[in-house]
Design a protein around this motif. Structure first.
Motif, mmCIF file in Angstrom:
data_model
loop_
_atom_site.group_PDB
_atom_site.id
_atom_site.type_symbol
_atom_site.label_atom_id
_atom_site.label_comp_id
_atom_site.label_asym_id
_atom_site.label_seq_id
_atom_site.Cartn_x
_atom_site.Cartn_y
_atom_site.Cartn_z
ATOM 1 N N HIS A 34 0.708 -1.259 0.246
ATOM 2 C CA HIS A 34 0.144 -0.177 0.153
ATOM 3 C C HIS A 34 0.775 1.430 0.177
ATOM 4 O O HIS A 34 1.960 1.189 0.675
ATOM 5 C CB HIS A 34 -0.697 0.328 1.452
ATOM 6 C CG HIS A 34 -1.704 -0.825 1.216
ATOM 7 N ND1 HIS A 34 -3.235 -0.446 1.139
ATOM 8 C CD2 HIS A 34 -1.650 -2.720 1.477
ATOM 9 C CE1 HIS A 34 -4.113 -2.260 1.384
ATOM 10 N NE2 HIS A 34 -2.874 -3.269 1.727
ATOM 11 N N TYR A 36 -0.166 5.789 1.216
ATOM 12 C CA TYR A 36 -0.281 6.392 1.311
ATOM 13 C C TYR A 36 0.489 7.535 1.244
ATOM 14 O O TYR A 36 1.380 7.754 1.318
ATOM 15 C CB TYR A 36 -1.444 5.877 2.869
ATOM 16 C CG TYR A 36 -2.002 5.334 3.039
ATOM 17 C CD1 TYR A 36 -2.362 3.866 3.252
ATOM 18 C CD2 TYR A 36 -3.325 6.041 3.088
ATOM 19 C CE1 TYR A 36 -3.315 3.549 2.545
ATOM 20 C CE2 TYR A 36 -4.424 5.473 3.391
ATOM 21 C CZ TYR A 36 -4.128 3.909 3.089
ATOM 22 O OH TYR A 36 -5.638 3.275 3.268
ATOM 23 N N GLN A 38 0.674 11.941 3.003
ATOM 24 C CA GLN A 38 0.409 12.741 4.143
ATOM 25 C C GLN A 38 0.452 14.154 3.235
ATOM 26 O O GLN A 38 1.634 14.457 3.708
ATOM 27 C CB GLN A 38 0.988 12.207 5.448
ATOM 28 C CG GLN A 38 -0.284 13.590 6.653
ATOM 29 C CD GLN A 38 0.715 12.807 7.901
ATOM 30 O OE1 GLN A 38 1.579 12.185 8.129
ATOM 31 N NE2 GLN A 38 -0.539 12.989 8.569
ATOM 32 N N PRO A 44 -3.112 11.474 6.837
ATOM 33 C CA PRO A 44 -2.688 11.032 5.049
ATOM 34 C C PRO A 44 -3.656 10.710 4.191
ATOM 35 O O PRO A 44 -4.993 10.265 4.733
ATOM 36 C CB PRO A 44 -2.766 9.541 5.711
ATOM 37 C CG PRO A 44 -2.196 9.541 7.135
ATOM 38 C CD PRO A 44 -3.406 10.629 7.788
ATOM 39 N N TYR A 46 -4.982 7.833 1.107
ATOM 40 C CA TYR A 46 -4.888 6.668 0.138
ATOM 41 C C TYR A 46 -4.557 6.990 -1.780
ATOM 42 O O TYR A 46 -4.853 8.031 -1.356
ATOM 43 C CB TYR A 46 -6.195 5.729 0.131
ATOM 44 C CG TYR A 46 -6.306 4.565 -1.059
ATOM 45 C CD1 TYR A 46 -6.527 4.913 -2.005
ATOM 46 C CD2 TYR A 46 -5.074 3.090 -0.761
ATOM 47 C CE1 TYR A 46 -6.938 3.915 -2.808
ATOM 48 C CE2 TYR A 46 -5.273 2.483 -1.461
ATOM 49 C CZ TYR A 46 -5.654 2.690 -2.772
ATOM 50 O OH TYR A 46 -5.463 1.451 -3.982
ATOM 51 N N TYR A 87 4.299 7.049 2.349
ATOM 52 C CA TYR A 87 4.861 6.041 2.929
ATOM 53 C C TYR A 87 3.903 4.616 2.132
ATOM 54 O O TYR A 87 3.381 4.488 1.479
ATOM 55 C CB TYR A 87 3.871 5.826 4.117
ATOM 56 C CG TYR A 87 3.419 7.326 4.987
ATOM 57 C CD1 TYR A 87 2.810 8.371 5.484
ATOM 58 C CD2 TYR A 87 4.567 6.792 6.427
ATOM 59 C CE1 TYR A 87 3.050 9.643 6.039
ATOM 60 C CE2 TYR A 87 4.523 7.836 7.306
ATOM 61 C CZ TYR A 87 4.172 9.550 7.268
ATOM 62 O OH TYR A 87 3.876 10.446 7.532
ATOM 63 N N LEU A 100 -2.748 0.187 9.937
ATOM 64 C CA LEU A 100 -1.987 0.113 9.217
ATOM 65 C C LEU A 100 -0.663 0.610 9.728
ATOM 66 O O LEU A 100 -0.803 1.290 11.152
ATOM 67 C CB LEU A 100 -2.105 1.476 8.411
ATOM 68 C CG LEU A 100 -3.368 1.192 7.051
ATOM 69 C CD1 LEU A 100 -3.520 2.926 6.549
ATOM 70 C CD2 LEU A 100 -2.924 0.435 6.306
ATOM 71 N N PHE A 102 2.195 2.164 9.693
ATOM 72 C CA PHE A 102 3.328 3.453 9.296
ATOM 73 C C PHE A 102 5.374 3.537 9.273
ATOM 74 O O PHE A 102 5.261 3.055 10.853
ATOM 75 C CB PHE A 102 2.727 4.371 8.839
ATOM 76 C CG PHE A 102 1.566 5.247 9.084
ATOM 77 C CD1 PHE A 102 0.367 4.667 9.148
ATOM 78 C CD2 PHE A 102 1.294 5.931 7.367
ATOM 79 C CE1 PHE A 102 -0.470 4.866 8.522
ATOM 80 C CE2 PHE A 102 -0.231 5.997 6.488
ATOM 81 C CZ PHE A 102 -1.193 5.432 7.864
#
Lengths: 112, 115
Positions: A34, A36, A38, A44, A46, A87, A100, A102
Protein backbone atom coordinates in the motif's frame (compact mmCIF):
# COMPACT_ATOMS: atom_id res chain seq x y z
CA UNK A 1 3.59 -6.65 9.37
CA UNK A 2 6.80 -6.95 7.38
CA UNK A 3 9.18 -4.01 7.42
CA UNK A 4 9.70 -1.53 4.58
CA UNK A 5 12.68 0.72 3.86
CA UNK A 6 12.33 4.07 2.11
CA UNK A 7 14.70 6.99 1.54
CA UNK A 8 14.19 9.77 4.05
CA UNK A 9 13.77 12.43 1.37
CA UNK A 10 13.69 13.02 -2.38
CA UNK A 11 13.48 16.07 -4.62
CA UNK A 12 11.82 16.52 -7.95
CA UNK A 13 11.09 19.29 -10.38
CA UNK A 14 7.59 20.28 -11.31
CA UNK A 15 6.11 18.46 -14.34
CA UNK A 16 8.81 15.77 -14.24
CA UNK A 17 8.17 12.12 -13.32
CA UNK A 18 9.00 10.96 -9.82
CA UNK A 19 9.97 7.42 -8.86
CA UNK A 20 9.66 6.71 -5.15
CA UNK A 21 11.35 3.43 -4.14
CA UNK A 22 10.44 1.02 -1.37
CA UNK A 23 12.31 -2.09 -0.29
CA UNK A 24 10.47 -4.91 1.44
CA UNK A 25 12.78 -7.92 1.31
CA UNK A 26 10.84 -9.87 3.97
CA UNK A 27 7.46 -9.56 2.25
CA UNK A 28 5.26 -12.64 2.49
CA UNK A 29 3.10 -14.07 -0.24
CA UNK A 30 -0.10 -12.65 1.25
CA UNK A 31 1.17 -9.11 1.87
CA UNK A 32 -0.37 -6.32 -0.16
CA UNK A 33 1.78 -3.25 -0.87
CA UNK A 34 0.00 0.00 0.00
CA UNK A 35 1.03 3.60 -0.56
CA UNK A 36 -0.39 6.51 1.35
CA UNK A 37 0.71 10.14 1.35
CA UNK A 38 0.35 12.90 3.87
CA UNK A 39 0.22 16.50 2.72
CA UNK A 40 1.27 19.20 5.19
CA UNK A 41 -1.24 19.66 8.02
CA UNK A 42 -3.53 16.93 6.73
CA UNK A 43 -4.30 13.31 7.53
CA UNK A 44 -2.84 10.57 5.32
CA UNK A 45 -4.48 9.90 1.97
CA UNK A 46 -4.73 6.55 0.19
CA UNK A 47 -2.79 6.52 -3.08
CA UNK A 48 -2.68 2.98 -4.47
CA UNK A 49 -2.16 -0.66 -3.57
CA UNK A 50 -1.22 -3.90 -5.30
CA UNK A 51 -0.24 -7.52 -4.76
CA UNK A 52 1.79 -8.79 -7.71
CA UNK A 53 0.90 -6.98 -10.90
CA UNK A 54 1.61 -3.35 -11.69
CA UNK A 55 -1.33 -1.06 -10.93
CA UNK A 56 -2.46 2.26 -12.32
CA UNK A 57 -5.01 4.75 -11.08
CA UNK A 58 -5.71 8.43 -11.57
CA UNK A 59 -3.15 9.44 -8.95
CA UNK A 60 -0.17 7.22 -9.64
CA UNK A 61 1.26 3.94 -10.87
CA UNK A 62 2.70 1.15 -8.76
CA UNK A 63 5.46 -0.97 -10.22
CA UNK A 64 6.15 -4.19 -8.32
CA UNK A 65 9.36 -6.15 -8.84
CA UNK A 66 8.99 -9.71 -10.07
CA UNK A 67 10.32 -11.11 -6.77
CA UNK A 68 8.11 -8.61 -4.86
CA UNK A 69 11.04 -7.54 -2.70
CA UNK A 70 10.75 -3.96 -3.87
CA UNK A 71 8.26 -1.61 -5.44
CA UNK A 72 8.19 1.88 -6.92
CA UNK A 73 5.48 4.50 -6.76
CA UNK A 74 5.47 6.56 -9.92
CA UNK A 75 4.01 10.05 -10.17
CA UNK A 76 3.96 10.72 -13.89
CA UNK A 77 4.10 14.54 -13.74
CA UNK A 78 4.83 15.99 -10.35
CA UNK A 79 3.00 19.13 -9.32
CA UNK A 80 3.59 21.38 -6.33
CA UNK A 81 0.53 19.76 -4.73
CA UNK A 82 2.34 16.41 -4.71
CA UNK A 83 4.79 17.65 -2.08
CA UNK A 84 4.11 15.32 0.84
CA UNK A 85 5.40 12.44 2.93
CA UNK A 86 4.87 9.17 1.07
CA UNK A 87 4.46 5.98 3.06
CA UNK A 88 4.98 2.46 1.74
CA UNK A 89 3.10 -0.06 3.90
CA UNK A 90 2.73 -3.83 3.81
CA UNK A 91 -0.42 -5.46 5.08
CA UNK A 92 -1.39 -9.11 5.27
CA UNK A 93 -4.45 -9.80 3.16
CA UNK A 94 -5.62 -12.55 5.48
CA UNK A 95 -7.14 -12.56 8.92
CA UNK A 96 -8.46 -9.51 10.69
CA UNK A 97 -5.37 -7.35 10.45
CA UNK A 98 -6.86 -4.10 9.24
CA UNK A 99 -4.50 -1.62 10.86
CA UNK A 100 -1.87 0.29 8.92
CA UNK A 101 1.70 0.24 10.24
CA UNK A 102 3.39 3.42 9.08
CA UNK A 103 7.15 3.99 8.98
CA UNK A 104 8.73 7.43 8.62
CA UNK A 105 8.11 7.59 4.89
CA UNK A 106 9.83 9.65 2.20
CA UNK A 107 9.49 13.42 2.24
CA UNK A 108 9.04 14.53 -1.37
CA UNK A 109 9.95 18.11 -2.22
CA UNK A 110 8.77 19.44 -5.59
CA UNK A 111 10.66 22.41 -6.96
CA UNK A 112 8.90 24.91 -9.25
CA UNK B 1 -19.43 12.56 0.61
CA UNK B 2 -18.25 15.02 3.22
CA UNK B 3 -15.25 12.98 4.31
CA UNK B 4 -14.13 12.14 7.83
CA UNK B 5 -14.49 15.01 10.27
CA UNK B 6 -12.86 15.49 13.65
CA UNK B 7 -13.61 17.90 16.45
CA UNK B 8 -11.95 19.88 17.85
CA UNK B 9 -9.09 20.53 15.45
CA UNK B 10 -6.88 21.87 18.23
CA UNK B 11 -6.96 21.36 21.98
CA UNK B 12 -4.68 22.86 24.60
CA UNK B 13 -5.05 21.46 28.09
CA UNK B 14 -3.20 21.43 31.34
CA UNK B 15 -1.57 18.30 32.64
CA UNK B 16 -3.98 16.23 34.68
CA UNK B 17 -7.12 17.36 32.86
CA UNK B 18 -9.39 15.05 30.88
CA UNK B 19 -10.02 15.60 27.17
CA UNK B 20 -12.44 14.06 24.70
CA UNK B 21 -12.20 14.04 20.92
CA UNK B 22 -14.93 13.21 18.43
CA UNK B 23 -14.71 11.57 15.03
CA UNK B 24 -17.50 11.39 12.45
CA UNK B 25 -16.65 8.82 9.77
CA UNK B 26 -17.93 8.68 6.22
CA UNK B 27 -21.56 7.66 6.63
CA UNK B 28 -21.57 4.23 4.97
CA UNK B 29 -18.23 3.13 6.49
CA UNK B 30 -18.62 0.48 9.18
CA UNK B 31 -14.97 0.43 10.21
CA UNK B 32 -13.31 3.16 12.25
CA UNK B 33 -9.72 3.56 13.40
CA UNK B 34 -7.81 5.85 15.74
CA UNK B 35 -4.13 6.65 15.24
CA UNK B 36 -1.69 8.94 17.03
CA UNK B 37 1.11 10.85 15.31
CA UNK B 38 4.00 12.67 16.94
CA UNK B 39 6.28 15.11 15.17
CA UNK B 40 8.47 13.55 12.51
CA UNK B 41 6.92 10.10 12.87
CA UNK B 42 4.31 8.21 10.92
CA UNK B 43 0.92 7.58 12.51
CA UNK B 44 0.71 4.78 15.09
CA UNK B 45 -2.36 2.59 15.41
CA UNK B 46 -4.35 2.92 18.62
CA UNK B 47 -7.64 1.08 18.20
CA UNK B 48 -10.19 -0.22 15.69
CA UNK B 49 -13.98 -0.59 15.62
CA UNK B 50 -16.20 -2.63 13.37
CA UNK B 51 -19.64 -1.10 13.80
CA UNK B 52 -19.95 -0.57 17.57
CA UNK B 53 -17.55 -3.37 18.57
CA UNK B 54 -14.00 -2.43 19.56
CA UNK B 55 -12.02 -5.31 18.05
CA UNK B 56 -8.40 -4.35 18.61
CA UNK B 57 -6.46 -2.10 20.98
CA UNK B 58 -2.78 -1.26 20.78
CA UNK B 59 -0.50 -1.53 23.79
CA UNK B 60 -0.07 2.22 23.28
CA UNK B 61 -3.63 2.62 24.58
CA UNK B 62 -2.99 2.79 28.30
CA UNK B 63 -5.68 2.61 30.96
CA UNK B 64 -6.04 6.38 30.73
CA UNK B 65 -7.34 6.10 27.18
CA UNK B 66 -10.82 4.92 26.29
CA UNK B 67 -12.62 4.88 22.97
CA UNK B 68 -16.26 4.28 22.18
CA UNK B 69 -18.49 4.03 19.16
CA UNK B 70 -21.90 3.65 20.80
CA UNK B 71 -24.20 3.39 17.80
CA UNK B 72 -21.71 2.34 15.19
CA UNK B 73 -21.55 5.85 13.77
CA UNK B 74 -19.42 8.56 15.43
CA UNK B 75 -16.65 7.70 17.88
CA UNK B 76 -15.08 9.41 20.86
CA UNK B 77 -11.57 9.09 22.25
CA UNK B 78 -11.11 10.18 25.86
CA UNK B 79 -7.81 10.71 27.62
CA UNK B 80 -7.96 10.96 31.39
CA UNK B 81 -5.34 12.67 33.55
CA UNK B 82 -3.41 13.94 30.53
CA UNK B 83 0.39 13.90 30.56
CA UNK B 84 2.83 15.93 28.50
CA UNK B 85 3.70 12.78 26.58
CA UNK B 86 0.14 12.68 25.28
CA UNK B 87 0.82 15.75 23.14
CA UNK B 88 0.35 14.56 19.56
CA UNK B 89 -1.95 14.63 16.57
CA UNK B 90 -4.86 12.21 16.99
CA UNK B 91 -6.13 10.92 13.66
CA UNK B 92 -9.35 9.10 12.90
CA UNK B 93 -9.93 7.02 9.77
CA UNK B 94 -12.79 4.98 8.37
CA UNK B 95 -13.23 2.34 5.72
CA UNK B 96 -15.72 0.10 4.02
CA UNK B 97 -15.90 -3.67 4.21
CA UNK B 98 -15.30 -5.96 1.27
CA UNK B 99 -13.06 -5.27 -1.69
CA UNK B 100 -12.32 -1.68 -0.65
CA UNK B 101 -11.62 -2.43 2.99
CA UNK B 102 -7.94 -1.56 2.62
CA UNK B 103 -8.60 2.06 1.62
CA UNK B 104 -8.72 4.04 4.81
CA UNK B 105 -9.96 7.61 4.68
CA UNK B 106 -8.41 9.89 7.27
CA UNK B 107 -9.75 12.99 8.93
CA UNK B 108 -7.71 16.16 9.44
CA UNK B 109 -6.80 15.20 13.00
CA UNK B 110 -7.04 16.79 16.43
CA UNK B 111 -3.81 18.35 17.65
CA UNK B 112 -3.47 18.00 21.41
CA UNK B 113 -1.02 20.10 23.40
CA UNK B 114 -0.60 19.30 27.07
CA UNK B 115 1.07 22.07 29.07
Amino acid sequence: DAKTTQPNSMESNEEEPVHLPCNHSTISGTDYIHWYRQLPSQGPEYVIHGLTSNVNNRMASLAIAEDRKSSTLILHRATLRDAAVYYCILRDSGGSNYKLTFGKGTLLTVNP
Amino acid sequence: DTGVSQDPRHKITKRGQNVTFRCDPISEHNRLYWYRQTLGQGPEFLTYFQNEAQLEKSRLLSDRFSAERPKGSFSTLEIQRTEQGDSAMYLCASSLSGARRYEQYFGPGTRLTVT
